[in-house]
Design an enzyme around this catalytic site. Structure first.
Site: not given
Length: 157
Positions: A29-31, A83
């Site tokens: 996942g992308y912070l 996100e």
């Protein structure tokens, strides 16, 4: 500071699977997915990582990359902060001459997409092209994992 130089390609067939010497499931996942800096967390097999990448150069083949191993529990704690849109894939490693291709077969919203990456010492380094290697997509931002999270492959059709 580490500089990553890699080229990306579509994959035409699953013939690479017979050549793979390793495969690993990856969930990430992308912070932060801003083009100037991406910050991702991932579980890769039984290990966790946090990675920061900078913006690519004009060709998209070279950019800053920093990665640190963290615990899988820390990744799981951070994933809910990411996100929307999780990347789920299996990575296959295929030796090719002096280099190794990393081939990602995607699942979920990116099902049907298979891409290969090769890390090189410089952008112009020569390498053998296996028969399963398709068109080059280096620099096409649609194929960045951080973009596949926002606009998955299923939406492209």
């Amino acid at each position: 500071m580490a500089q990553e130089i890699e080229r990306k390609f579509m994959v035409k067939s699953d013939a690479f699977k017979a050549e793979a010497f390793k495969q690993t499931r990856i969930t990430q996942g992308y912070l932060c997915s801003a083009p100037e800096r991406t910050v991702r967390v991932r579980v890769k097999g039984d290990k966790g990582f946090i990675t920061v990448k900078g913006i690519g150069n004009a060709t998209g083949a070279s950019r800053f990359e920093w990665e640190k191993e963290i615990s899988v529990d820390e990744v799981r704690d951070l994933l809910p902060l990411c996100e929307p849109g999780i990347i789920d894939k299996t990575r296959f490693l295929v030796k090719n001459g002096e280099f190794t291709f990393e081939i990602d077969e995607f699942y979920g919203d990116n099902e049907g997409l298979t891409m290969a990456e090769i890390e090189l010492p410089d952008e112009q380094a020569a390498f053998e092209r296996p028969e399963w290697l398709g068109d080059e997509v280096t620099g096409d931002k649609r194929y960045y994992n951080s973009m596949l999270m926002k606009n998955p492959y299923k939406n492209w059709k």
